[in-house]
Write a protein that holds these residues in place. Structure first.
Motif, PDB file in Angstrom:
ATOM      1  N   LEU A   6       0.827  -1.200   0.000  1.00 40.30           N
ATOM      2  CA  LEU A   6       0.000   0.000   0.000  1.00 40.30           C
ATOM      3  C   LEU A   6       0.860   1.248   0.000  1.00 40.30           C
ATOM      4  N   ALA A   7       1.268   1.639  -1.175  1.00 41.50           N
ATOM      5  CA  ALA A   7       2.000   2.883  -1.304  1.00 41.50           C
ATOM      6  C   ALA A   7       1.498   3.591  -2.534  1.00 41.50           C
ATOM      7  N   TRP A   8       1.638   4.917  -2.532  1.00 42.48           N
ATOM      8  CA  TRP A   8       1.188   5.811  -3.603  1.00 42.48           C
ATOM      9  C   TRP A   8      -0.329   5.864  -3.687  1.00 42.48           C
ATOM     10  N   LEU A   9      -1.057   5.196  -2.816  1.00 45.91           N
ATOM     11  CA  LEU A   9      -2.503   5.269  -2.908  1.00 45.91           C
ATOM     12  C   LEU A   9      -2.933   6.697  -2.596  1.00 45.91           C
ATOM     13  N   GLY A  10      -3.853   7.181  -3.381  1.00 53.13           N
ATOM     14  CA  GLY A  10      -4.313   8.551  -3.225  1.00 53.13           C
ATOM     15  C   GLY A  10      -3.569   9.524  -4.106  1.00 53.13           C
ATOM     16  N   LEU A  11      -2.488   9.110  -4.749  1.00 51.25           N
ATOM     17  CA  LEU A  11      -1.781   9.972  -5.679  1.00 51.25           C
ATOM     18  C   LEU A  11      -2.284   9.670  -7.081  1.00 51.25           C
ATOM     19  N   LEU A  12      -2.736  10.716  -7.773  1.00 48.10           N
ATOM     20  CA  LEU A  12      -3.391  10.511  -9.044  1.00 48.10           C
ATOM     21  C   LEU A  12      -2.779  11.382 -10.106  1.00 48.10           C
ATOM     22  N   ALA A  13      -2.846  10.928 -11.338  1.00 48.80           N
ATOM     23  CA  ALA A  13      -2.430  11.745 -12.468  1.00 48.80           C
ATOM     24  C   ALA A  13      -3.674  12.385 -13.052  1.00 48.80           C
ATOM     25  N   VAL A  14      -3.923  13.629 -12.667  1.00 53.23           N
ATOM     26  CA  VAL A  14      -5.135  14.335 -13.063  1.00 53.23           C
ATOM     27  C   VAL A  14      -4.743  15.518 -13.925  1.00 53.23           C
ATOM     28  N   PRO A  15      -5.450  15.764 -15.037  1.00 50.33           N
ATOM     29  CA  PRO A  15      -5.115  16.906 -15.871  1.00 50.33           C
ATOM     30  C   PRO A  15      -5.286  18.216 -15.139  1.00 50.33           C
ATOM     31  N   VAL A  16      -4.499  19.211 -15.536  1.00 54.87           N
ATOM     32  CA  VAL A  16      -4.572  20.533 -14.921  1.00 54.87           C
ATOM     33  C   VAL A  16      -5.927  21.163 -15.197  1.00 54.87           C
ATOM     34  N   SER A  69      -3.312  22.111 -19.953  1.00 56.85           N
ATOM     35  CA  SER A  69      -1.997  22.729 -20.023  1.00 56.85           C
ATOM     36  C   SER A  69      -0.925  21.663 -20.033  1.00 56.85           C
ATOM     37  N   ARG A  70       0.145  21.937 -20.742  1.00 53.13           N
ATOM     38  CA  ARG A  70       1.261  21.012 -20.774  1.00 53.13           C
ATOM     39  C   ARG A  70       1.907  20.895 -19.404  1.00 53.13           C
ATOM     40  N   ASP A  71       2.749  19.883 -19.275  1.00 55.92           N
ATOM     41  CA  ASP A  71       3.452  19.652 -18.026  1.00 55.92           C
ATOM     42  C   ASP A  71       4.342  20.840 -17.688  1.00 55.92           C
ATOM     43  N   ASP A  72       4.546  21.054 -16.390  1.00 56.82           N
ATOM     44  CA  ASP A  72       5.389  22.168 -15.992  1.00 56.82           C
ATOM     45  C   ASP A  72       6.850  21.873 -16.338  1.00 56.82           C
ATOM     46  N   PRO A  73       7.637  22.905 -16.641  1.00 52.65           N
ATOM     47  CA  PRO A  73       9.004  22.701 -17.118  1.00 52.65           C
ATOM     48  C   PRO A  73       9.877  21.907 -16.159  1.00 52.65           C
ATOM     49  N   ASP A  74       9.756  22.168 -14.864  1.00 50.12           N
ATOM     50  CA  ASP A  74      10.595  21.452 -13.909  1.00 50.12           C
ATOM     51  C   ASP A  74      10.306  19.954 -13.932  1.00 50.12           C
ATOM     52  N   ALA A  75       9.036  19.585 -14.061  1.00 51.63           N
ATOM     53  CA  ALA A  75       8.682  18.166 -14.092  1.00 51.63           C
ATOM     54  C   ALA A  75       9.223  17.498 -15.350  1.00 51.63           C
ATOM     55  N   VAL A  76       9.157  18.196 -16.475  1.00 55.74           N
ATOM     56  CA  VAL A  76       9.677  17.630 -17.717  1.00 55.74           C
ATOM     57  C   VAL A  76      11.184  17.431 -17.628  1.00 55.74           C
ATOM     58  N   TYR A 143      -6.072  10.232 -15.707  1.00 57.40           N
ATOM     59  CA  TYR A 143      -7.370  10.789 -16.085  1.00 57.40           C
ATOM     60  C   TYR A 143      -7.196  11.796 -17.223  1.00 57.40           C
ATOM     61  N   GLY A 144      -8.167  11.806 -18.130  1.00 51.24           N
ATOM     62  CA  GLY A 144      -8.273  12.871 -19.112  1.00 51.24           C
ATOM     63  C   GLY A 144      -7.338  12.798 -20.295  1.00 51.24           C
ATOM     64  N   GLN A 145      -6.787  11.626 -20.608  1.00 44.54           N
ATOM     65  CA  GLN A 145      -5.831  11.531 -21.713  1.00 44.54           C
ATOM     66  C   GLN A 145      -6.457  10.844 -22.919  1.00 44.54           C
ATOM     67  N   VAL A 151      -1.293   8.918 -22.052  1.00 46.00           N
ATOM     68  CA  VAL A 151      -1.435   8.288 -20.737  1.00 46.00           C
ATOM     69  C   VAL A 151      -0.064   8.055 -20.118  1.00 46.00           C
ATOM     70  N   VAL A 152       0.830   7.460 -20.881  1.00 48.22           N
ATOM     71  CA  VAL A 152       2.141   7.104 -20.340  1.00 48.22           C
ATOM     72  C   VAL A 152       2.984   8.351 -20.109  1.00 48.22           C
ATOM     73  N   ARG A 153       2.907   9.306 -21.012  1.00 47.11           N
ATOM     74  CA  ARG A 153       3.648  10.557 -20.804  1.00 47.11           C
ATOM     75  C   ARG A 153       3.217  11.227 -19.499  1.00 47.11           C
ATOM     76  N   GLN A 154       1.905  11.261 -19.249  1.00 38.88           N
ATOM     77  CA  GLN A 154       1.411  11.882 -18.026  1.00 38.88           C
ATOM     78  C   GLN A 154       2.020  11.209 -16.787  1.00 38.88           C
ATOM     79  N   LEU A 155       2.102   9.878 -16.816  1.00 44.53           N
ATOM     80  CA  LEU A 155       2.624   9.152 -15.663  1.00 44.53           C
ATOM     81  C   LEU A 155       4.137   9.278 -15.541  1.00 44.53           C
ATOM     82  N   VAL A 156       4.837   9.339 -16.666  1.00 46.55           N
ATOM     83  CA  VAL A 156       6.295   9.490 -16.635  1.00 46.55           C
ATOM     84  C   VAL A 156       6.692  10.864 -16.118  1.00 46.55           C
ATOM     85  N   VAL A 157       6.071  11.909 -16.650  1.00 44.83           N
ATOM     86  CA  VAL A 157       6.424  13.272 -16.233  1.00 44.83           C
ATOM     87  C   VAL A 157       5.921  13.534 -14.814  1.00 44.83           C
TER      88      VAL A 157
END
Length: 203
Positions: A6-16, A69-76, A143-145, A151-157
């Motif tokens: 049980l780790a990372w539960l509650g952390l989601l990849a949600v569009p801005v 919106s695209r991913d923030d520069p620091d995350a990329v 969500y929202g891809q 989908v994978v880009r959202q999770l990688v970044v």
């Protein structure tokens, strides 16, 4: 990397911002998501170079044309740096039980427009309902891809997730199998659930 379930539960990849993705053709889309994950695991440096090209071509932080919106520069930049240092990993084996557990969550959550992984222990219960017991397990939700690549880009970044929990799941060497389920989502238009498992026990 965690050694428990049980780790990372509650952390989601949600569009801005909200998007209206095109409807998903489930089986082909889901297979393509896992294929994309396995390509990234197999050749993270190539993915880093592609991500850098995309970022340069987009002109940095801008609207992507999908209402998000695209991913923030620091995350990329953080993702590119990580990928350039990440050694290749074996592919995740497709597991129908993991996919069925993910499907259960999509079927329940999507029509209600909810987000999250459910109550504590819900992932383990979904897996066990499919006859699967795993020494380690995790779940990432996008969500929202519109496309498997998105989908994978959202999770990688992993913008907006300081721990980069979704990225860590994708590149966890301990995970040996994966299952993907995608479908409509009442709030974000689309969702994909990716369930991971390692040290699977046969019962």
């Amino acid at each position: 990397m965690r050694a428990h379930a049980l780790a990372w539960l509650g952390l989601l990849a949600v569009p801005v911002l909200l998007a209206t993705p095109t409807p998903l053709r489930a089986a082909g889309f889901e297979d393509a998501v896992l294929d994309e994950i396995n390509q990234v695991r197999a050749n993270p440096r190539a993915y880093a170079r592609e991500l850098r090209r995309q970022w340069a071509g987009d002109g940095g932080y801008s609207d992507d044309g999908y209402g998000m919106s695209r991913d923030d520069p620091d995350a990329v930049e953080d993702a590119i740096d990580f990928l350039m240092r990440q050694p290749p990993l074996p592919p995740l084996a497709r597991d129908s039980r993991l996919a069925a557990a993910a499907r259960t969550h999509v079927t329940r959550q999507g029509p209600r427009g909810e987000v999250g992984h459910g109550a504590p222990g819900a992932l383990g219960r979904r897996l066990q309902a499919q006859g699967l017991w795993a020494g380690i397990q995790a779940e990432s939700i996008s969500y929202g891809q519109r496309t498997p690549r998105d989908v994978v880009r959202q999770l990688v970044v992993d913008s907006g997730v300081p721990s980069r929990a979704h990225r860590k799941d994708l590149f966890a060497a301990a995970y040996q199998a994966g299952g993907v389920a995608c479908g409509p989502h009442a709030e974000y238009g689309a969702m994909c659930v990716i369930d991971f498992a390692g040290a699977i026990v046969q019962r």
